[in-house]
Motif scaffolding. Structure first.
Motif, PDB file in Angstrom:
ATOM      1  N   LEU A 200      13.053 -16.978   0.422  1.00 22.74           N
ATOM      2  CA  LEU A 200      13.737 -15.604  -0.354  1.00 22.74           C
ATOM      3  C   LEU A 200      15.113 -15.715  -0.386  1.00 22.74           C
ATOM      4  O   LEU A 200      15.555 -14.935  -1.032  1.00 22.74           O
TER       5      LEU A 200
ATOM      6  N   LEU B 219       5.429 -16.073   3.305  1.00 16.90           N
ATOM      7  CA  LEU B 219       6.790 -16.155   2.721  1.00 16.90           C
ATOM      8  C   LEU B 219       7.876 -16.980   3.781  1.00 16.90           C
ATOM      9  O   LEU B 219       7.792 -16.656   4.916  1.00 16.90           O
TER      10      LEU B 219
ATOM     11  N   LEU C 208       8.039 -20.426  -4.394  1.00 19.40           N
ATOM     12  CA  LEU C 208       7.960 -18.966  -3.838  1.00 19.40           C
ATOM     13  C   LEU C 208       6.936 -18.316  -5.138  1.00 19.40           C
ATOM     14  O   LEU C 208       6.125 -17.550  -4.898  1.00 19.40           O
TER      15      LEU C 208
ATOM     16  N   LEU D 249      10.646  -8.978  -4.171  1.00 16.39           N
ATOM     17  CA  LEU D 249      10.958  -9.902  -3.181  1.00 16.39           C
ATOM     18  C   LEU D 249      12.320 -10.056  -2.881  1.00 16.39           C
ATOM     19  O   LEU D 249      12.974 -10.591  -1.827  1.00 16.39           O
TER      20      LEU D 249
END
Length: 172
Positions: free
Chosen positions: A8, A3, A41, A65
């Motif tokens: 994010l 990630l 993502l 997330l």
């Protein structure tokens, strides 16, 4: 799963502001860049993470997330502060109105003395504060539920006693 913190951050900004455009303004990038980060993502996660409506909302998988993104941001802020960077760590906390008007004032008075820390309060009924934890909207909550949300722990703080009271004219 590898990630990217920028991806994010884009997901968190969409969750907080409700649109790709508002997220872009928050992050000082273009809406197209926000969209690209979210698509990347979603490709990594293998599923849709944002319900693209008005307003945009994270899906249940996206909410996980979002929580990770907020926790990661907090860890980055703490590390930056420890390394001497000037920053303010924002701690979003859910608290009910009764606690806020009584014992929680002492907590806020103590927190006011913490350098580089800001408490962002979300006032809601204690029966709903666990949902705020689950969605990642807050990192801590005063709740009446003794069961911990995944990734959290429960710390009993005490009990708040309610005393029935009424004006003499009403009670009589």
């Amino acid at each position: 799963m590898d990630l990217n913190p920028g991806q994010l951050d884009a997901l968190v900004a969409i969750a907080e502001h409700g649109s790709f455009e508002a997220a872009a303004r928050e992050l000082h990038i273009t809406p197209s860049a926000v969209s690209q980060r979210v698509r990347a993502l979603e490709a990594i996660a293998g599923q849709v993470l944002v319900s693209r409506g008005a307003p945009c909302r994270p899906t249940p998988h996206g909410e996980r997330l979002v929580r990770l993104g907020r926790q990661t941001r907090l860890l980055y802020d703490e590390a930056s502060e420890a390394l001497g960077a000037v920053t303010t760590v924002e701690l979003p906390v859910a608290v009910n109105a009764d606690s806020l008007t009584t014992w929680f004032r002492d907590v806020l008075a103590t927190a006011a003395g913490w350098d580089g820390t800001a408490i962002r309060l979300q006032v809601d009924d204690q029966a709903y504060s666990q949902q705020l934890l689950r969605s990642g909207d807050v990192l801590a909550a005063v709740t009446s539920d003794p069961e911990a949300v995944q990734g959290c722990s429960v710390e009993p703080l005490g009990a708040l006693r309610y005393v029935p009271a009424a004006a003499a004219a009403f009670a009589g």
